[in-house]
Design an enzyme around this catalytic site. Structure first.
Site, PDB file in Angstrom:
ATOM      1  NE  ARG A  14      42.226  29.632  33.514  1.00 57.07           N
ATOM      2  CZ  ARG A  14      42.414  30.930  33.739  1.00 57.07           C
ATOM      3  NH1 ARG A  14      43.637  31.397  34.000  1.00 57.07           N
ATOM      4  NH2 ARG A  14      41.403  31.771  33.765  1.00 57.07           N
ATOM      5  CG  ASP A  15      41.837  31.856  37.886  1.00 55.53           C
ATOM      6  OD1 ASP A  15      43.044  32.137  37.834  1.00 55.53           O
ATOM      7  OD2 ASP A  15      40.972  32.659  38.268  1.00 55.53           O
ATOM      8  CG  HIS A  64      36.938  35.832  37.737  1.00 56.03           C
ATOM      9  ND1 HIS A  64      37.091  34.586  37.156  1.00 56.03           N
ATOM     10  CD2 HIS A  64      38.034  35.998  38.518  1.00 56.03           C
ATOM     11  CE1 HIS A  64      38.226  34.043  37.563  1.00 56.03           C
ATOM     12  NE2 HIS A  64      38.813  34.886  38.398  1.00 56.03           N
ATOM     13  CG  HIS A 115      40.834  36.616  42.517  1.00 57.61           C
ATOM     14  ND1 HIS A 115      41.944  35.802  42.570  1.00 57.61           N
ATOM     15  CD2 HIS A 115      40.305  36.452  41.277  1.00 57.61           C
ATOM     16  CE1 HIS A 115      42.084  35.174  41.410  1.00 57.61           C
ATOM     17  NE2 HIS A 115      41.115  35.561  40.610  1.00 57.61           N
ATOM     18  CB  CYS A 139      46.734  36.548  39.369  1.00 61.92           C
ATOM     19  SG  CYS A 139      47.266  37.214  37.780  1.00 61.92           S
ATOM     20  CG  ASN A 174      39.286  32.316  41.492  1.00 63.82           C
ATOM     21  OD1 ASN A 174      39.101  33.150  40.632  1.00 63.82           O
ATOM     22  ND2 ASN A 174      40.277  31.442  41.427  1.00 63.82           N
TER      23      ASN A 174
END
Length: 353
Positions: A42-43, A256, A258, A289, A298
């Site tokens: 997803r991300d 989380h 990055h 993003c 990430n």
């Protein structure tokens, strides 16, 4: 901003706290087990410019399911006009529910929902799959949702077209509906350590307030996200101290990071020392993003696993298998593999130097 000195003996303190490895079944109940949430499907994929086929996405999820990971972000029920790469999420969800990927452990598949309509779409897929399966369903999987708020007004308006308070009010009915369906809820607080519009000085107290609000609404876990990768070790510690002061337990908290400025693993170690045991990462370092220009991927799952294992802690995930997947998906996307540990592991496996 309060100045925080890094504490001495960071690595030795971690090793002292985790003096021995344990069996994976035992480790899940102890402080030396780290749960990694794999966000690659997803991300990791949402910001890719090249169109990615449904088959490739399903292959990625199926491969990840065999590594030992227990939570996978599988997609997002957002309108395709917002995030085109997530247009096939309903089909992915349907496939997973009807024919779960082979795995030696239970896996929770998580889907981002931006609003009640998104959750209703997910529930529709779940209900149809349940009807089709009838009494034959013995799946060892579960379905979860995640939702998001932002730590700054500028990012909230850019990302959700509303203020922080308005976004939280929009979240409330999502959580309520999820609870009536017995769906676990994961919250995100974006740009917690730096905003592309307001800069690096995001208020730790504000982040703590938003996190506490999400938990009070009924979120089961909140992932505090350094969306821009601006976080540093002292500011990460300052944020964690603010969260602790707000009464937020480490068991309700995930981090989380990055890796835009190369600080993701440094900040991870700060989180580990503070007692956090849930971290998000993306295979091959995939990610970015759409609302934060310049933010890179990430922290890579392979690098995170290597770091955690090197400290004598446990993830239950195969570094070798994850490294193979990182190389494979990077090749599929036509991009460089961003994981140093992954590339080094493959080199070792293949007999290189």
């Amino acid at each position: 901003m309060m100045s925080v000195r890094p504490r001495p003996g960071l690595f030795s303190a971690l090793r002292a706290a985790c003096p021995r490895r344990r069996l994976s079944t035992e480790a899940r109940l102890t402080s030396d087990h780290v749960r990694i949430v794999e966000v690659g499907p997803r991300d990791g994929l949402q910001n890719e410019k090249k169109s990615i086929s449904l088959e490739t996405k399903l292959q990625l999820i199926e491969k990840l399911a065999k590594t030992g990971v227990t939570t996978i972000e599988a997609g997002s029920f957002v309108p395709a006009k917002w995030v085109p790469q997530m247009a096939s999420t309903a089909e992915i969800c349907e496939k997973i529910l009807q024919s779960p990927p082979q795995s030696s452990n239970t896996i929770a598949y998580n889907y981002l929902v931006p609003n009640v309509r998104g959750l209703e779409s997910l529930i529709k897929v779940m209900d149809a799959a349940e009807t089709a399966a009838g009494s034959q369903s013995t799946s060892d999987t579960s379905t979860e949702i995640s939702l998001f708020a932002a730590a700054t007004e500028a990012f909230s308006k850019a990302n959700t077209n509303c203020s922080i308070d308005e976004s939280l009010e929009r979240i409330r009915p999502i959580v309520t509906l999820a609870k009536t369906k017995d769906i676990r809820v994961r919250g995100y607080v974006s740009v917690a350590l730096g905003c592309p519009y307001e800069g690096p000085d995001v208020s730790p107290t504000k982040v703590a307030d938003i996190t506490a609000t999400l938990l009070e609404m009924g979120a089961d876990e909140v992932s505090v996200a350094d969306t821009t990768g601006m976080g540093t070790a002292p500011r990460t510690m300052e944020l964690l101290q603010a969260l602790k002061a707000a009464g937020i337990a480490n068991t309700d908290l995930a981090l989380h990071f990055h890796d835009t400025y190369g600080q993701a693993l440094v900040n991870t170690i700060v989180g580990l020392e503070h007692g956090v045991r849930i971290f998000d990462s993306s295979v091959g370092g995939l990610g970015g993003c759409p609302y934060s220009k310049g933010a890179t991927g990430n922290v890579s799952t392979e690098d995170l696993i290597h770091t955690v294992h090197s400290l004598g802690m446990n993830t239950g995930i195969s570094l070798e298998e994850m490294s193979r997947i990182g190389a494979w998906i990077s090749g599929e996307l036509g991009r460089e593999n961003q994981s140093r540990a992954g590339k080094a592991t493959l080199s070792r496996i293949e007999g290189g130097c």
